[in-house]
Design an enzyme around this catalytic site. Structure first.
Site, PDB file in Angstrom:
ATOM      1  N   GLY A  93       7.969   3.441   6.730  1.00 11.37           N
ATOM      2  CA  GLY A  93       8.732   2.919   5.583  1.00 11.37           C
ATOM      3  C   GLY A  93       8.877   4.261   4.683  1.00 11.37           C
ATOM      4  O   GLY A  93       8.222   5.098   4.773  1.00 11.37           O
ATOM      5  N   GLY A 141       6.124   1.227  10.319  1.00 11.95           N
ATOM      6  CA  GLY A 141       7.481   0.439  10.690  1.00 11.95           C
ATOM      7  C   GLY A 141       8.140   0.778  12.123  1.00 11.95           C
ATOM      8  O   GLY A 141       8.745   0.142  12.536  1.00 11.95           O
ATOM      9  N   GLU A 164      -1.915   2.763   7.282  1.00 11.90           N
ATOM     10  CA  GLU A 164      -1.908   2.019   5.917  1.00 11.90           C
ATOM     11  C   GLU A 164      -3.225   2.328   5.320  1.00 11.90           C
ATOM     12  O   GLU A 164      -2.857   2.334   3.861  1.00 11.90           O
ATOM     13  CB  GLU A 164      -1.498   0.692   6.345  1.00 11.90           C
ATOM     14  N   ASP A 172       0.666  -3.909   8.827  1.00 19.97           N
ATOM     15  CA  ASP A 172       1.796  -4.888   8.660  1.00 19.97           C
ATOM     16  C   ASP A 172       2.698  -4.850   9.745  1.00 19.97           C
ATOM     17  O   ASP A 172       2.305  -4.402  10.889  1.00 19.97           O
ATOM     18  CB  ASP A 172       2.457  -4.919   7.331  1.00 19.97           C
TER      19      ASP A 172
END
Length: 378
Positions: A93, A141, A164, A172
Site C-alpha cells: 500500500g 498488499g 509490516e 494484514d
C-alpha cells in the site's frame, strides 16, 4: 534491515500491460489500472511502475469493480493479474498516506483497508480462475491480491514479504491466515523477521503453485489470452514451468521449527541466540530491530489465526488490529524512520519486549469505534 520500498509516486498514464509484454490494450477506468478483456481473459495490470505498483484506494476499487463485472460475463473465462514495469507485481500500500493519516488523526486508511480486505476475500472465493503473475517484488498488499488466488505463478525474480513489523504494523490482507498455514513455524519466521521469500520459498510455503522463468512470461500471457477456452489456465501454465531451485526456507526448517515454537517473542529470541546456527543468530538480529509492540501483537495474531475457521474471520481480526495500529505511536515512528526521514533509527515505544503489557496488546484486538469489518453489499 531492508526497509519497505518508498512507494510514493504517480502512475504512468496509458502504460501498456507489463514492461515485458508488447501489445497490451489502451487503459480503461483509472490510469493506475489497465483493465481489458483479451481473448476470453479479463486482464488487470497494476500501472504505477515507478512506485512498484503500490496500491491506492482507486486501484483497489477498480480491481473490485472489474472482478464483479467479469464474474457474470459469459465472455470471460478467467482473470489475469500482473504489474507494469520491471520491478515487481506490487510493493504493498501507499505507506506515506498511512503516515499522513495517522499524524493528522484522519480515518481514510480505515476505508482503504476495509475495501482492500473485502477485495482479498473476493479473490479468495472468486468463481473463475484467478491467475496472478508474482514476478519481482510482491509485498504486503501485493501478497493480498495474489496469494489468495487460484493460479499463482512465481519466477526466479520473485521477492515476497510481509514486512509490516518493521514499520510498526502487523501482517494484514489475510497475511495472518496465510502465514499461520505455512509449513511448521516458517510463517512465524517470515512474519517476525519480515524476510524476503524467493519463488522457490513461496512454492514450499504454499503461497504459489507454479514456477515459470521470467523470460517465458510474455509467451505465457500470449498463450492465456489467445486460447479459445481459458477455463483451465493451470494446464496452460504447466507448459511454461521449470523445476524451481531448492528452497532456503525449507532447508532451514529444523532450526526454524525448534526456535519459533516458543510461546513468546522473548522466548523465540532466546532460542535463536542459543541454537548455534549462524542463520538463527542472524534472524534474532533482524527481529530485535522491529517494533516490540508489533512483534508481540503479530505473534498473538498468528497463533489466533491458526485456529480460525476461514479467511474472513482472519480479515475481521486484522481490521481490528490495523485500526488500532493507525492510532499507535509505532506506526507513525516506523514510517518516519524508514520512509520519511530515512534515518533507519526508529524510537519504539515501549522500547523493549519486556515493557509491552498484555493490556496494551489486547487493545489491538478490540472492536474499533467504527465497528468491525463488514462484507460487501454486492
Amino acid at each position: 534491515m531492508t526497509p519497505p520500498p518508498d512507494t510514493s509516486d504517480t502512475p504512468t498514464p496509458g502504460a501498456p500491460g507489463t514492461g515485458r509484454t508488447p501489445g497490451a490494450p489502451e487503459p480503461r477506468g483509472t490510469s493506475e489500472i489497465v483493465s481489458s478483456v483479451q481473448g476470453r481473459v479479463g486482464r488487470l495490470t497494476l500501472n504505477r511502475p515507478k512506485a512498484i505498483n503500490a496500491l491506492s484506494h482507486p486501484m483497489v476499487n477498480a480491481m473490485d469493480a472489474a472482478l464483479r463485472d467479469w464474474e457474470h460475463d459469459d465472455q470471460v473465462d478467467a482473470v489475469l493479474v500482473d504489474g507494469a514495469g520491471e520491478r515487481g507485481l506490487c510493493a504493498g500500500g501507499d505507506i506515506r498516506s498511512f503516515h499522513a493519516d495517522a499524524c493528522s488523526g484522519g480515518t481514510g486508511s480505515l476505508g482503504f483497508w476495509a475495501d482492500e480486505y473485502r477485495l482479498n476475500h473476493r479473490i479468495s472465493s472468486y468463481p473463475k480462475p484467478y491467475i496472478a503473475l508474482m514476478d519481482g517484488i510482491v509485498m504486503g498488499g501485493g501478497v493480498g491480491i495474489s496469494a489468495h488466488g487460484g493460479v499463482r505463478v512465481v519466477t526466479e525474480r520473485t521477492r515476497l514479504a510481509m514486512p509490516e513489523v518493521g514499520i510498526g504494523l502487523v501482517p494484514d490482507v489475510g497475511g495472518t491466515w496465510l502465514l499461520a498455514r505455512m509449513p511448521g513455524e516458517s510463517g512465524t519466521h517470515a512474519a517476525l523477521t519480515a524476510g524476503h521469500l524467493s519463488g522457490a520459498d513461496a512454492l514450499y510455503a504454499g503461497l504459489a503453485d507454479h514456477y515459470v522463468p521470467s523470460e517465458r512470461l510474455p509467451a505465457l500471457i500470449d498463450a492465456l489470452t489467445a486460447t479459445a477456452d481459458a477455463g483451465n489456465p493451470a494446464k496452460i501454465v504447466e507448459e511454461f514451468t521449470a523445476a524451481p531451485p531448492p528452497s532456503a526456507l525449507e532447508a532451514d526448517a529444523d532450526w526454524i521449527d525448534a526456535c519459533y515454537g516458543a510461546p513468546t517473542v522473548e522466548a523465540i529470541l532466546a532460542r535463536l541466540r542459543e541454537h548455534g546456527d549462524p542463520a538463527a543468530a542472524a534472524a534474532a538480529t533482524e527481529i530485535e530491530g522491529k517494533s516490540p509492540t508489533a512483534l508481540t501483537v503479530t505473534l498473538r495474531a498468528l497463533r489466533a489465526a491458526a485456529g480460525l475457521p476461514d479467511l474472513w474471520s482472519a480479515l475481521v481480526t486484522e481490521f481490528r488490529v490495523s485500526s488500532a495500529s493507525l492510532r499507535s505511536h509505532d506506526l507513525r515512528e516506523g514510517i518516519r524512520a524508514q520512509i520519511i526521514d530515512k534515518d533507519r533509527s526508529p524510537r519504539w515505544n515501549p522500547p523493549t519486549l519486556a515493557e509491552v503489557s498484555q493490556e496494551q496488546v489486547s487493545v489491538f484486538f478490540a472492536v474499533p469505534p467504527t465497528g468491525d469489518l463488514r462484507p460487501h453489499e454486492g
